[in-house]
Design a protein around this motif. Sequence first.
Motif, PDB file in Angstrom:
ATOM      1  N   MET A   1     -37.999  41.484  58.963  1.00  0.00           N
ATOM      2  CA  MET A   1     -39.392  41.142  58.709  1.00  0.00           C
ATOM      3  C   MET A   1     -39.804  39.881  59.454  1.00  0.00           C
ATOM      4  O   MET A   1     -40.944  39.752  59.899  1.00  0.00           O
ATOM      5  CB  MET A   1     -39.621  40.970  57.207  1.00  0.00           C
TER       6      MET A   1
ATOM      7  N   HIS B   1     -41.997  45.971  49.236  1.00  0.00           N
ATOM      8  CA  HIS B   1     -41.429  45.177  50.319  1.00  0.00           C
ATOM      9  C   HIS B   1     -41.393  43.695  49.978  1.00  0.00           C
ATOM     10  O   HIS B   1     -40.488  42.983  50.397  1.00  0.00           O
ATOM     11  CB  HIS B   1     -42.193  45.435  51.620  1.00  0.00           C
TER      12      HIS B   1
ATOM     13  N   ARG C   1     -37.720  41.651  50.102  1.00  0.00           N
ATOM     14  CA  ARG C   1     -37.540  40.715  51.207  1.00  0.00           C
ATOM     15  C   ARG C   1     -37.858  39.323  50.711  1.00  0.00           C
ATOM     16  O   ARG C   1     -38.524  39.136  49.691  1.00  0.00           O
ATOM     17  CB  ARG C   1     -38.435  41.082  52.386  1.00  0.00           C
TER      18      ARG C   1
ATOM     19  N   HIS D   1     -42.824  39.850  61.893  1.00  0.00           N
ATOM     20  CA  HIS D   1     -43.887  38.861  61.690  1.00  0.00           C
ATOM     21  C   HIS D   1     -44.183  38.105  62.983  1.00  0.00           C
ATOM     22  O   HIS D   1     -45.323  37.762  63.270  1.00  0.00           O
ATOM     23  CB  HIS D   1     -43.452  37.886  60.598  1.00  0.00           C
TER      24      HIS D   1
END
Length: 219
Positions: free
Chosen positions: A154, A9, A13, A158
């Motif tokens: 994300m 990941h 990202r 987050h």
Amino acid sequence: MRSDIHTIHKRFRLTANEIDALLAAPDRRTGIGRRDHALLLLACQTGLRLSELTGLTIGDIELGTGAHVRCHGKGRKDRATPLTKQTVATLRVWLTERDGQSSEPLFVTRVGRRLSSDAVEKLVTKHAVRAAENCPTLTGKNVTPHTLRHSAAMALLHAGVDTSVIALWLGHEDLASTQPYLHADMTIKEQALARVQPHNTSPGRYRAPDALLAFLDGL
């Protein structure tokens, strides 16, 4: 196994610093650079699919009260995504320069044709390579339009946005065509957007559970 999932990941990202470097890469002294900057910022903030980005028309952008972009997603479903002040300001400059009719493509080539998916993929790669000169962590990363979509998801995750809202944001929920539902949909998304920090701030550290990472893999 867990460390392997997080490594994957991280590779697919972008961090806030990497996004800032990517957005700074286009030469905004030129028309093409301003176009690319606007496209990249819109992609990073909204998480639109590549096909949705290339399919946008000038009329799909609303920069007044409740600024948003409306797109045609999978299954011929329409959805609206709210825009930050930064994105609104950038798009306002681009739309003034673009100076076209509402039915015309938002992002075009030098000769006025709609940007193809291949063209967008190439410009993302080009600017990622340039951005890596000032942001070494980008070196070796395969940055694609889907990377920007994944990074947008994300950023929401987050910020503590629920995965059901992220799915709604990215067009993974069945959307009703009625205006009341669309209004409620936008309210939920605006609340989610308010929780996301601008790209030029440090987001701190976050380590998502494996179940959430698996969810993001399916976006």
